[in-house]
Design an enzyme around this catalytic site. Structure first.
Site, PDB file in Angstrom:
ATOM      1  N   ARG A 374     -70.591  71.577-105.877  1.00 34.05           N
ATOM      2  CA  ARG A 374     -69.663  72.180-106.825  1.00 34.05           C
ATOM      3  C   ARG A 374     -69.248  71.239-107.962  1.00 34.05           C
ATOM      4  O   ARG A 374     -68.555  71.653-108.894  1.00 34.05           O
ATOM      5  CB  ARG A 374     -68.417  72.658-106.091  1.00 34.05           C
ATOM      6  CG  ARG A 374     -67.596  71.530-105.504  1.00 34.05           C
ATOM      7  CD  ARG A 374     -66.308  72.072-104.897  1.00 34.05           C
ATOM      8  NE  ARG A 374     -65.607  72.864-105.873  1.00 34.05           N
ATOM      9  CZ  ARG A 374     -64.916  73.980-105.607  1.00 34.05           C
ATOM     10  NH1 ARG A 374     -64.832  74.416-104.369  1.00 34.05           N
ATOM     11  NH2 ARG A 374     -64.298  74.642-106.538  1.00 34.05           N
ATOM     12  N   LEU A 375     -69.643  69.953-107.867  1.00 29.74           N
ATOM     13  CA  LEU A 375     -69.164  68.991-108.868  1.00 29.74           C
ATOM     14  C   LEU A 375     -70.000  69.032-110.139  1.00 29.74           C
ATOM     15  O   LEU A 375     -71.209  69.292-110.087  1.00 29.74           O
ATOM     16  CB  LEU A 375     -69.204  67.578-108.289  1.00 29.74           C
ATOM     17  CG  LEU A 375     -68.486  67.353-106.964  1.00 29.74           C
ATOM     18  CD1 LEU A 375     -68.646  65.911-106.509  1.00 29.74           C
ATOM     19  CD2 LEU A 375     -67.011  67.714-107.082  1.00 29.74           C
ATOM     20  N   CYS A 376     -69.351  68.708-111.249  1.00 33.23           N
ATOM     21  CA  CYS A 376     -70.062  68.662-112.516  1.00 33.23           C
ATOM     22  C   CYS A 376     -70.688  67.267-112.637  1.00 33.23           C
ATOM     23  O   CYS A 376     -70.196  66.409-113.369  1.00 33.23           O
ATOM     24  CB  CYS A 376     -69.073  68.939-113.642  1.00 33.23           C
ATOM     25  SG  CYS A 376     -69.878  69.093-115.218  1.00 33.23           S
ATOM     26  N   ASP A 377     -71.709  67.012-111.820  1.00 34.99           N
ATOM     27  CA  ASP A 377     -72.314  65.686-111.735  1.00 34.99           C
ATOM     28  C   ASP A 377     -73.774  65.855-111.328  1.00 34.99           C
ATOM     29  O   ASP A 377     -74.076  66.585-110.376  1.00 34.99           O
ATOM     30  CB  ASP A 377     -71.562  64.864-110.670  1.00 34.99           C
ATOM     31  CG  ASP A 377     -72.040  63.434-110.628  1.00 34.99           C
ATOM     32  OD1 ASP A 377     -71.280  62.562-111.071  1.00 34.99           O
ATOM     33  OD2 ASP A 377     -73.156  63.189-110.158  1.00 34.99           O
ATOM     34  N   HIS A 416     -63.177  64.712-109.188  1.00 33.02           N
ATOM     35  CA  HIS A 416     -62.985  66.080-109.715  1.00 33.02           C
ATOM     36  C   HIS A 416     -61.762  66.765-109.115  1.00 33.02           C
ATOM     37  O   HIS A 416     -61.755  67.983-108.930  1.00 33.02           O
ATOM     38  CB  HIS A 416     -64.195  66.975-109.405  1.00 33.02           C
ATOM     39  CG  HIS A 416     -65.347  66.798-110.327  1.00 33.02           C
ATOM     40  ND1 HIS A 416     -65.872  65.584-110.627  1.00 33.02           N
ATOM     41  CD2 HIS A 416     -66.098  67.700-110.997  1.00 33.02           C
ATOM     42  CE1 HIS A 416     -66.894  65.732-111.442  1.00 33.02           C
ATOM     43  NE2 HIS A 416     -67.055  67.007-111.695  1.00 33.02           N
TER      44      HIS A 416
END
Ligand SMILES: Cc1ncc(COP(=O)(O)O)c(C=O)c1O
Length: 453
Positions: A374-377, A416
């Site tokens: 779910r992380l923007c990574d 996050h």
């Protein structure tokens, strides 16, 4: 003890055993109550792993075999309480871990302390708690330990951590030339096992107990143990010649016992059989000693699974991207070591009639499924094990990550603004209890100083 259902997942590439200790119905119920993501630990498996590891060394001809749990792998207090019942030893490396065992009133005779920093203040606290078995890894550490022993008035039983400098085939290597951990056998100025042992025998406030080495984690080729034991044998011969009252009382061969993730791995029994003769040879040359097996990963990994939910998908011509409500902030080794946890889809049985949930039972027949967190990574993707079955990876369904008990909870991080999920334990009587509360955004806000004016 709860009877574990060992589910055989057969797929085209390999056959493997997954420790499945909970039914799909129970998973649906737990998610309803606690939400996702969620960790679940099986107490019965923890006890079984201790036995399995101990039994692997039953042909050891020395004094006895002690299993030590390296608590860095998972320091959850309920897991530690489970192992207290097994009367095993606990391997600590920090004052934080010392705080935990103090709170749990763990018998100091069942503790071995192996520090990397080896500071005076640290050793004073360790000895004040009554811990006698201390592993030193440097000459400076030895000086600090001796000083702490004089201040506290307790004579520690010193183990010397050697770096055998042997090649290791493993996911994580801890033995290599000029490495950070331990000291080489010879050479150097004061930082060698030879020099440190001689210093221990000269110091009335120190007692020599034995040697320690740790070669690495998730080791799959065990020749390195033979090589390390051979190197140790030559050091023992040299020390025996020079120190009249020299004797080896304990040998700790560290961790490294592998766990099934992607490929089948040897059992502890198969692993031990590779170097047991060498250990018994040491007994015949140098007399009976206690053998310590200091395991983290093997003792806890298979006890735990993580349940996450599929919250989004994207389908392209040749592959499908599946987005989960978990990420590498909860399973860091997935990013650090590209760990391939076995995954399985469990159908969501709720009556929620969201448009997409009607597609829950549709099988995806394409070959490429990419699991993303779910992380923007960019690194937040999950590698899939050969045994993973993701064909029903549809929105609303759950994905189980198996064998996540080691080096997972302890790495949970708030990247996050993510919170910690709850942890449940299935106890030996079959009941489920909460062993770690999940945290909220409000907890995180306060922890990060949000209320400081
Ligand atoms: C000194 C020491 N002993 C034991 C272990 C446990 O290793 P494993 O989890 O591979 O059993 C470690 C892991 O880093 C370690 O550093």
């Amino acid at each position: 003890m709860v009877e574990n259902v060992v589910q055989i997942i057969q797929n085209k590439k390999t056959l493997s055993r997954i420790n499945r200790f909970i039914t799909n119905e129970e998973i649906n119920q737990l998610v309803e109550e606690y939400g996702t993501p969620l960790y679940l630990v099986d107490e019965g498996t923890l006890h079984e792993k201790v036995l399995e590891l101990k039994n692997a060394y039953e042909k050891f001809q020395g004094r006895d075999v002690r299993i030590a749990y390296s608590i860095k792998a998972n320091f959850n207090p309920s897991i530690l309480k489970t192992f207290i019942k097994d009367n095993i030893t606990f391997d600590l490396t920090s004052l934080g871990e010392l705080f935990f065992v103090r709170e749990l009133k763990i018998n100091p005779d069942n503790i071995i302390y192996t520090s990397v920093t080896e500071e005076l203040e640290e050793y004073k606290q360790v000895l004040s708690y009554g811990i006698k078995r201390v592993v030193v890894s440097s000459y400076f550490g030895l000086i600090n330990l001796s000083q702490a022993a004089n201040i506290v008035g307790l004579i520690p039983k010193v183990m010397v951590r050697i770096n055998p400098e042997v090649g290791v085939k493993a996911e994580v290597r801890a033995s290599y030339k000029n490495g950070k951990f331990g000291v080489p056998l010879n050479g150097g100025k004061v930082d060698s096992a030879y020099y440190i042992v001689k210093s221990i025998f000269r110091d009335p406030m120190l007692e020599f107990e034995g040697f320690h080495f740790h070669l690495g984690s998730q080791i799959t080729n065990f020749v390195c143990y033979i090589n390390a034991l051979e190197r140790l044998n030559s050091l023992l011969n040299k020390l025996k010649k020079e120190i009249s009252n020299f004797s080896l009382r304990t040998l700790d061969i560290g961790g490294g016992t592998p766990v099934f993730y992607n490929e089948p791995v040897p059992t502890p029994q198969e692993m031990a059989s590779v170097y047991l003769d060498k250990l018994n040879e040491l007994v015949s040359y140098h007399g009976k000693f206690t053998l310590m097996i200091e395991s983290g990963r093997f003792l806890v990994a298979e006890s735990s699974l993580m349940i996450s939910k599929i919250v989004n998908t994207k389908e392209y011509s040749d592959h499908k991207i599946v987005i989960l409500d978990t990420g590498y902030h909860l399973l860091l080794d997935a990013a650090l070591l590209k760990q391939e946890y076995p995954q399985e889809v469990v159908l969501n049985k709720s009556n929620n009639n969201h448009l997409y949930l009607s597609d829950r039972n549709k099988q995806y027949t394409g070959k490429n499924i990419h699991l993303a967190g779910r992380l923007c990574d960019t690194f937040d993707v999950f590698h899939t094990s050969k045994v993973s079955d993701l064909s029903y990876a549809n929105i609303g369904n759950y994905i189980l990550f198996y064998n996540v008990g080691a080096y997972s909870l302890v790495f949970n991080m708030p990247f996050h603004c993510q919170t910690k999920p709850p942890v449940l334990m299935k106890t030996c009587d079959g009941s489920i209890k909460l062993i770690r509360k999940g945290t909220s955004f409000n907890d995180l806000y306060i922890e990060e100083g949000g209320l400081i004016p």
